[in-house]
Write an enzyme that holds these catalytic residues in place. Structure first.
Site, PDB file in Angstrom:
ATOM      1  N   ASP A   1      71.182  14.259  -9.387  1.00  0.00           N
ATOM      2  CA  ASP A   1      70.106  13.337 -10.153  1.00  0.00           C
ATOM      3  C   ASP A   1      68.806  13.966  -9.927  1.00  0.00           C
ATOM      4  O   ASP A   1      68.712  14.906  -8.902  1.00  0.00           O
ATOM      5  CB  ASP A   1      70.329  11.884  -9.192  1.00  0.00           C
ATOM      6  CG  ASP A   1      69.086  11.163  -9.157  1.00  0.00           C
ATOM      7  OD1 ASP A   1      68.991  10.741 -10.312  1.00  0.00           O
ATOM      8  OD2 ASP A   1      68.316  10.967  -7.939  1.00  0.00           O
TER       9      ASP A   1
ATOM     10  N   ASP B   1      65.059  12.260  -9.941  1.00  0.00           N
ATOM     11  CA  ASP B   1      63.905  11.494  -9.294  1.00  0.00           C
ATOM     12  C   ASP B   1      64.272  11.011  -8.077  1.00  0.00           C
ATOM     13  O   ASP B   1      65.523  10.180  -8.008  1.00  0.00           O
ATOM     14  CB  ASP B   1      63.534  10.271 -10.283  1.00  0.00           C
ATOM     15  CG  ASP B   1      62.702  10.947 -11.397  1.00  0.00           C
ATOM     16  OD1 ASP B   1      63.070  10.533 -12.705  1.00  0.00           O
ATOM     17  OD2 ASP B   1      61.750  11.635 -11.316  1.00  0.00           O
TER      18      ASP B   1
HETATM   19  C1  XBP Z   1      64.789   7.496 -12.005  1.00  0.00           C
HETATM   20  C2  XBP Z   1      64.483   6.461 -13.027  1.00  0.00           C
HETATM   21  C3  XBP Z   1      63.701   6.946 -14.089  1.00  0.00           C
HETATM   22  C4  XBP Z   1      62.248   7.122 -13.511  1.00  0.00           C
HETATM   23  C5  XBP Z   1      61.067   7.057 -14.373  1.00  0.00           C
HETATM   24  O1  XBP Z   1      65.632   8.331 -12.733  1.00  0.00           O
HETATM   25  O2  XBP Z   1      65.008   5.346 -13.090  1.00  0.00           O
HETATM   26  O3  XBP Z   1      63.214   5.993 -15.222  1.00  0.00           O
HETATM   27  O4  XBP Z   1      61.869   6.160 -12.526  1.00  0.00           O
HETATM   28  O5  XBP Z   1      61.335   8.079 -15.444  1.00  0.00           O
HETATM   29  P1  XBP Z   1      66.890   8.991 -11.849  1.00  0.00           P
HETATM   30  P2  XBP Z   1      61.229   7.800 -16.939  1.00  0.00           P
HETATM   31  O6  XBP Z   1      68.013   8.920 -12.451  1.00  0.00           O
HETATM   32  O7  XBP Z   1      66.326  10.708 -12.048  1.00  0.00           O
HETATM   33  O8  XBP Z   1      66.786   8.843 -10.619  1.00  0.00           O
HETATM   34  O9  XBP Z   1      60.033   6.892 -17.304  1.00  0.00           O
HETATM   35  O10 XBP Z   1      61.292   8.943 -17.750  1.00  0.00           O
HETATM   36  O11 XBP Z   1      62.332   6.841 -17.220  1.00  0.00           O
HETATM   37 MG    MG Z   2      66.855   9.067  -8.549  1.00  0.00          MG
END
Ligand code: XBP
Ligand code: MG
Length: 263
Positions: free
Chosen positions: A9, A11
């Protein structure tokens, strides 16, 4: 079962990026002359909705505004999100979010062991590119066999779709891979795809219930950031090394296949 790929993953897992996302959202709302402010407590709630566009749409649904105004705001969402992504990628390129402790080390150890790397993220490809390029160098995207992210799939996390997409591009069964996540949505998605899942909690998910995780740590750890003693005891050392991860995965897949045989 042998371990053939690590699926990360982005973020909260590769880097603690959500505070930068939150600031990029708020700054963009100002630029669109919207009197919205996503405070930290509100953002922690909104993070239950995966996907920036989906999160903004959900937020609009909570506003007490006439139907016509709601429709106008919903039409703005794609351009708000485009502008937010442009700002966010600039902040990341400026070095705003370092990789979390142990991420660079484990990526290198996995490559050394000849194991594939992959990404399965809800965020946009531009955001993934900005983070990997900033910290692993130009061309680092080529170190990843597969980058599955953003709108490649209809159903975002906690649906398993993005992990199933990554597995199909890798051409590997789930029991030959390990997933790394930071949130409940991500854990649900990875487990629903059948993956052994390591959770490293972030400031936004600390204290959430990760009972279903196969391993839960504060971070992956390295020489400068050793794990807390109780977690170090679980992984047989001051950080989660690739060899230890491989033996934890092999034990788990051996146990689950002998349980299946006993049924
Ligand atoms: C986390 C998310 C993303 C980010 C924002 O992604 O839910 O929506 O919060 O990024 P991950 P965007 O699966 O990497 O934890 O605005 O590009 O959606
Ligand atoms: Mg994440």
């Amino acid at each position: 079962m042998s371990l053939e790929a690590l699926i990360f993953d982005v973020d909260g897992t590769l880097a603690d990026t959500e505070e930068t996302h939150r600031q990029a959202f708020n700054y963009t709302f100002l630029r669109f002359d919207l009197k919205w402010e996503w405070t930290k407590p509100l953002y922690r709630e909104l993070l239950k909705i995966s996907g920036g566009k989906e999160r903004i749409n959900h937020y609009i649904g909570t506003l007490a505004v006439p139907l016509a105004e709601r429709a106008r705001l919903c039409q703005l969402v794609p351009s708000i999100h485009r502008e937010k992504t442009a700002l966010y990628t600039q902040l990341i390129a400026d070095g705003r979010c370092p990789l979390r402790p142990g991420v660079a080390r484990l990526l290198a150890e996995a490559q050394e062991a000849g194991v594939w790397l992959a990404v399965a993220s809800t965020t946009t490809a531009a955001n993934v590119d900005a983070l990997l390029t900033r910290h692993l160098g130009r061309g680092s995207l080529r170190q990843f066999h597969t980058i599955a992210c953003g709108d490649l799939v209809e159903q975002k996390k906690p649906a398993p779709d993005i992990y199933e997409r990554a597995l199909s591009t890798l051409g590997l069964p789930a029991d030959q891979c390990v997933a790394f996540e930071d949130s409940r949505n991500g854990l649900y998605a990875a487990k629903a795809a059948g993956l052994f899942t390591v959770v490293t909690t972030s400031q936004w998910t600390e204290g959430d219930d990760f009972t279903d995780a196969d391993l839960q740590l504060s971070y992956l750890g390295d020489a400068d950031h050793p794990l807390p003693p109780a977690q170090a005891a679980r992984v047989g050392g001051p950080w989660l090394g690739f060899c230890e991860l491989r033996s934890l995965h092999e034990k788990a897949t051996r146990d689950s296949s002998s349980e299946a045989a006993a049924l």
